[in-house]
Scaffold this motif. Structure first.
Motif, PDB file in Angstrom:
ATOM      1  N   ILE A  72       0.765  -1.133   0.121  1.00 31.39           N
ATOM      2  CA  ILE A  72      -0.011  -0.065  -0.145  1.00 31.39           C
ATOM      3  C   ILE A  72       0.644   1.253  -0.167  1.00 31.39           C
ATOM      4  CG2 ILE A  72      -1.773   1.445   1.331  1.00 31.39           C
ATOM      5  CD1 ILE A  72      -2.677  -1.570   0.162  1.00 31.39           C
ATOM      6  N   HIS A  74       1.979   5.422   0.187  1.00 34.33           N
ATOM      7  CA  HIS A  74       1.571   6.515   0.820  1.00 34.33           C
ATOM      8  C   HIS A  74       1.498   7.743   0.110  1.00 34.33           C
ATOM      9  CE1 HIS A  74       2.311   4.013   4.240  1.00 34.33           C
ATOM     10  NE2 HIS A  74       3.303   3.778   3.603  1.00 34.33           N
ATOM     11  N   LEU A 245      15.494  -6.054  -0.218  1.00 33.47           N
ATOM     12  CA  LEU A 245      13.875  -6.266  -0.182  1.00 33.47           C
ATOM     13  C   LEU A 245      13.414  -7.185  -1.420  1.00 33.47           C
ATOM     14  CD1 LEU A 245      12.868  -2.635   0.711  1.00 33.47           C
ATOM     15  CD2 LEU A 245      12.661  -4.759   2.053  1.00 33.47           C
ATOM     16  N   GLY A 246      14.077  -7.005  -2.428  1.00 35.97           N
ATOM     17  CA  GLY A 246      13.569  -7.868  -3.705  1.00 35.97           C
ATOM     18  C   GLY A 246      13.277  -9.366  -3.425  1.00 35.97           C
ATOM     19  N   HIS A 264       8.696  -5.759   0.994  1.00 32.80           N
ATOM     20  CA  HIS A 264       8.778  -4.290   0.414  1.00 32.80           C
ATOM     21  C   HIS A 264       7.677  -3.334   0.417  1.00 32.80           C
ATOM     22  CE1 HIS A 264       7.146  -5.421  -3.365  1.00 32.80           C
ATOM     23  NE2 HIS A 264       7.747  -6.486  -3.522  1.00 32.80           N
ATOM     24  N   GLY A 265       8.191  -2.099   0.217  1.00 33.58           N
ATOM     25  CA  GLY A 265       6.946  -1.045   0.061  1.00 33.58           C
ATOM     26  C   GLY A 265       6.614  -1.057  -1.236  1.00 33.58           C
ATOM     27  N   SER A 266       5.784   0.202  -1.655  1.00 39.64           N
ATOM     28  CA  SER A 266       5.155   0.180  -2.867  1.00 39.64           C
ATOM     29  C   SER A 266       6.344   0.750  -3.944  1.00 39.64           C
ATOM     30  CB  SER A 266       4.001   1.147  -2.960  1.00 39.64           C
ATOM     31  OG  SER A 266       4.245   2.467  -2.612  1.00 39.64           O
ATOM     32  N   ALA A 267       7.427   1.077  -3.528  1.00 40.10           N
ATOM     33  CA  ALA A 267       8.591   1.558  -4.398  1.00 40.10           C
ATOM     34  C   ALA A 267       8.004   2.567  -5.593  1.00 40.10           C
ATOM     35  CB  ALA A 267       9.297   0.338  -4.981  1.00 40.10           C
ATOM     36  N   PRO A 268       7.477   3.593  -5.043  1.00 37.07           N
ATOM     37  CA  PRO A 268       7.287   4.615  -6.166  1.00 37.07           C
ATOM     38  C   PRO A 268       8.228   5.076  -6.695  1.00 37.07           C
ATOM     39  CG  PRO A 268       7.036   5.477  -3.869  1.00 37.07           C
ATOM     40  CD  PRO A 268       7.260   4.198  -3.717  1.00 37.07           C
ATOM     41  N   ASP A 269       9.403   4.945  -6.453  1.00 36.40           N
ATOM     42  CA  ASP A 269      10.646   5.448  -7.448  1.00 36.40           C
ATOM     43  C   ASP A 269      10.818   4.675  -8.556  1.00 36.40           C
ATOM     44  OD1 ASP A 269      11.359   3.388  -5.560  1.00 36.40           O
ATOM     45  OD2 ASP A 269      13.326   3.939  -5.739  1.00 36.40           O
ATOM     46  N   ILE A 270      10.329   3.598  -8.536  1.00 34.70           N
ATOM     47  CA  ILE A 270      10.440   2.344  -9.835  1.00 34.70           C
ATOM     48  C   ILE A 270       9.235   2.011 -10.255  1.00 34.70           C
ATOM     49  CG2 ILE A 270      12.810   1.693  -9.163  1.00 34.70           C
ATOM     50  CD1 ILE A 270      11.361  -1.061  -8.267  1.00 34.70           C
ATOM     51  N   ALA A 276      10.156  -3.766 -11.619  1.00 34.32           N
ATOM     52  CA  ALA A 276      10.305  -4.310 -10.088  1.00 34.32           C
ATOM     53  C   ALA A 276      10.658  -5.758 -10.110  1.00 34.32           C
ATOM     54  CB  ALA A 276       9.009  -3.964  -9.426  1.00 34.32           C
ATOM     55  N   ASN A 277      11.262  -6.371  -9.153  1.00 32.37           N
ATOM     56  CA  ASN A 277      11.615  -7.650  -9.095  1.00 32.37           C
ATOM     57  C   ASN A 277      10.414  -8.396  -8.466  1.00 32.37           C
ATOM     58  OD1 ASN A 277      12.547 -10.297  -8.331  1.00 32.37           O
ATOM     59  ND2 ASN A 277      14.149  -9.393  -7.135  1.00 32.37           N
ATOM     60  N   ASP A 325      17.782  -5.554 -10.208  1.00 29.52           N
ATOM     61  CA  ASP A 325      18.133  -5.454  -8.750  1.00 29.52           C
ATOM     62  C   ASP A 325      18.872  -6.611  -8.515  1.00 29.52           C
ATOM     63  OD1 ASP A 325      15.819  -6.575  -9.108  1.00 29.52           O
ATOM     64  OD2 ASP A 325      15.578  -7.112  -7.200  1.00 29.52           O
TER      65      ASP A 325
HETATM   66  P1  ATP Z   1       7.023   1.676   2.793  1.00 25.78           P
HETATM   67  O1  ATP Z   1       7.292   2.721   3.394  1.00 25.78           O
HETATM   68  O2  ATP Z   1       6.149   1.783   1.724  1.00 25.78           O
HETATM   69  O3  ATP Z   1       7.043   0.190   3.220  1.00 25.78           O
HETATM   70  P2  ATP Z   1       9.876   1.941   1.776  1.00 25.78           P
HETATM   71  O4  ATP Z   1       9.965   3.524   1.283  1.00 25.78           O
HETATM   72  O5  ATP Z   1      10.410   1.652   3.180  1.00 25.78           O
HETATM   73  O6  ATP Z   1       8.353   1.586   1.684  1.00 25.78           O
HETATM   74  P3  ATP Z   1      10.273   0.318  -0.603  1.00 25.78           P
HETATM   75  O7  ATP Z   1       9.153   1.158  -1.039  1.00 25.78           O
HETATM   76  O8  ATP Z   1      10.262  -1.018  -0.319  1.00 25.78           O
HETATM   77  O9  ATP Z   1      10.509   1.247   0.844  1.00 25.78           O
HETATM   78  O10 ATP Z   1      11.374   0.905  -1.380  1.00 25.78           O
HETATM   79  C1  ATP Z   1      12.973   0.753  -0.789  1.00 25.78           C
HETATM   80  C2  ATP Z   1      13.782   0.889  -2.084  1.00 25.78           C
HETATM   81  O11 ATP Z   1      13.787  -0.604  -2.450  1.00 25.78           O
HETATM   82  C3  ATP Z   1      13.277   1.667  -3.041  1.00 25.78           C
HETATM   83  O12 ATP Z   1      14.825   2.062  -3.636  1.00 25.78           O
HETATM   84  C4  ATP Z   1      12.742   0.681  -4.195  1.00 25.78           C
HETATM   85  O13 ATP Z   1      12.995   0.976  -5.556  1.00 25.78           O
HETATM   86  C5  ATP Z   1      13.435  -0.757  -3.789  1.00 25.78           C
HETATM   87  N1  ATP Z   1      12.658  -1.813  -4.107  1.00 25.78           N
HETATM   88  C6  ATP Z   1      11.611  -2.088  -3.157  1.00 25.78           C
HETATM   89  N2  ATP Z   1      10.946  -3.220  -3.821  1.00 25.78           N
HETATM   90  C7  ATP Z   1      11.628  -3.497  -4.808  1.00 25.78           C
HETATM   91  C8  ATP Z   1      11.410  -4.654  -5.626  1.00 25.78           C
HETATM   92  N3  ATP Z   1      10.521  -5.315  -5.729  1.00 25.78           N
HETATM   93  N4  ATP Z   1      11.979  -4.767  -6.874  1.00 25.78           N
HETATM   94  C9  ATP Z   1      13.293  -3.786  -6.847  1.00 25.78           C
HETATM   95  N5  ATP Z   1      13.481  -2.802  -6.068  1.00 25.78           N
HETATM   96  C10 ATP Z   1      12.642  -2.682  -5.160  1.00 25.78           C
END
Ligand code: ATP
Length: 346
Positions: A72, A74, A245-246, A264-270, A276-277, A325
């Protein structure tokens, strides 16, 4: 078998459909009938029902055997009290244990080789978002609640998992000398349960000692069971040990239902780039099938889970369809397609 599909946000929209695709391929190959129920949550819930966790979803979940939940976000919608909705789902559905494997692969860069640990963390009590109060501006008191029921059910999950593994060993991590009553109760229930599982080796470690040993020699651990806050920290150490995390899948289990949820979180950056993995989400789905197979005595679900596991190992081992990754150049879809194709051969 009724399984919900809750996409979540950002990369959830990409990795959850890939997970479902792989689960469905394994189910078809194993003769398992899955009745898929897509349900709105996160941004879609907000758009369609004005709530990130709509009442229709909550109600529908009650009828299911389990569900796959994407992360989910944010940032995907205006922040409101419901945005951080994980604690209510876990509590409402009495999902009491978070099961998180940490497994290294020879061809994926990791801190250690030959790591294969399953962490089982209690998630309904302890000190995870428990009550806090401030009697005056100088003092804050946080409460940690430990119950016999909570301790025994999480410990049972750990012993049951250990029974499915080759090493058949459970390590209970706590700090009884410092928290005599709280950790004492948890440890006592683990010890009692160990007597019911004479084929499983049982040991105890202090939380500080195990933290150090996990970093130095993690190969000695098989299944590690612990209380909420200690588990929060240990599972992140576990993810860090094997490549991040992947590669960190997860399953939240209850008495009757379970929820596949990657760490892992929603990784908005990618998000939205198909990079995404999908591993963590796919293996979370595999864990759900494995759990359903064990819980419902449904060999077809267990067979489907085993097929996914074999397929994932094959694709990671061949290293031809890995996301960036993991050092490859495959897209999310290409990696998941390779796993789905391997499932059909497995
Ligand atoms: P949240 O606060 O929603 O839990 P977060 O900000 O702690 O999330 P993630 O959204 O999991 O963290 O992302 C942390 C880093 O890991 C980011 O640079 C993201 O691109 C990378 N990342 C997370 N999940 C994956 C994935 N499935 N594949 C590749 N990179 C990932």
């Amino acid at each position: 078998m009724k399984i919900g599909i809750l996409l979540g946000d950002d990369i959830g929209l990409e990795v959850v459909p890939e997970c479902v695709k792989v689960m469905q391929a394994a189910a078809s190959r194993s003769g398992l009938d899955i009745d898929w129920r897509p349900l709105p949550i996160g941004k879609r819930g907000h758009e369609e029902h004005g709530d990130t966790y709509p009442a229709v979803t909550k109600q529908a979940l009650q009828e299911l055997d389990g569900w796959v939940l994407g992360p989910i976000g944010h940032n995907a919608y205006p922040r409101n009290d419901r945005t951080w909705m994980m604690p209510p789902v876990r509590k409402e559905f009495a999902l009491f244990a978070a099961v998180r494997p940490s497994r290294s692969y020879p061809n994926i860069a990791s801190v250690h080789e030959d790591v294969d640990i399953v962490f089982v963390r209690e998630i309904t009590e302890g000190m995870g978002g428990g009550p806090e109060f401030r009697p005056n501006d100088e003092v804050t008191i946080a409460m940690r609640v430990i119950t016999r029921k909570g301790s025994v059910r999480v410990a049972r999950e750990a012993f049951e998992i250990a029974c499915t593994r080759q090493r058949r060993k459970v390590t209970a991590a706590h700090k009884e000398p410092a928290y005599r009553l709280a950790c004492g109760m948890f440890a006592e229930e683990c010890r009692k349960l160990a007597r019911e599982y004479p084929d499983v080796t049982f040991e105890e470690e202090l939380i500080d000692t195990i933290s150090m040993k996990l970093v130095m020699a993690p190969q000695q651990y098989d299944v590690v069971v612990t209380t909420n806050q200690f588990g929060d920290i240990l599972t992140d150490i576990g993810a860090g040990l094997v490549g991040g995390l992947g590669l960190a899948p997860g399953l939240c289990v209850g008495e009757r239902q379970a929820m596949a949820q990657a760490t892992h979180g929603s990784a908005p950056d990618i998000a939205g780039r198909n990079i995404a993995n999908p591993y963590a989400m796919i293996v979370s789905g595999q864990m759900l099938l494995e759990w359903l197979g064990r819980k419902h005595g449904e060999p077809k679900a267990s067979a489907a889970a085993q097929r996914i596991r074999t397929a994932v190992d094959m694709v990671i081992g061949e290293a031809r369809h890995l996301t960036r990754d993991l050092g490859g150049s495959a897209s999310t879809t290409e990696m998941a397609d390779a796993i789905a194709a391997a499932v059909l051969k497995a």
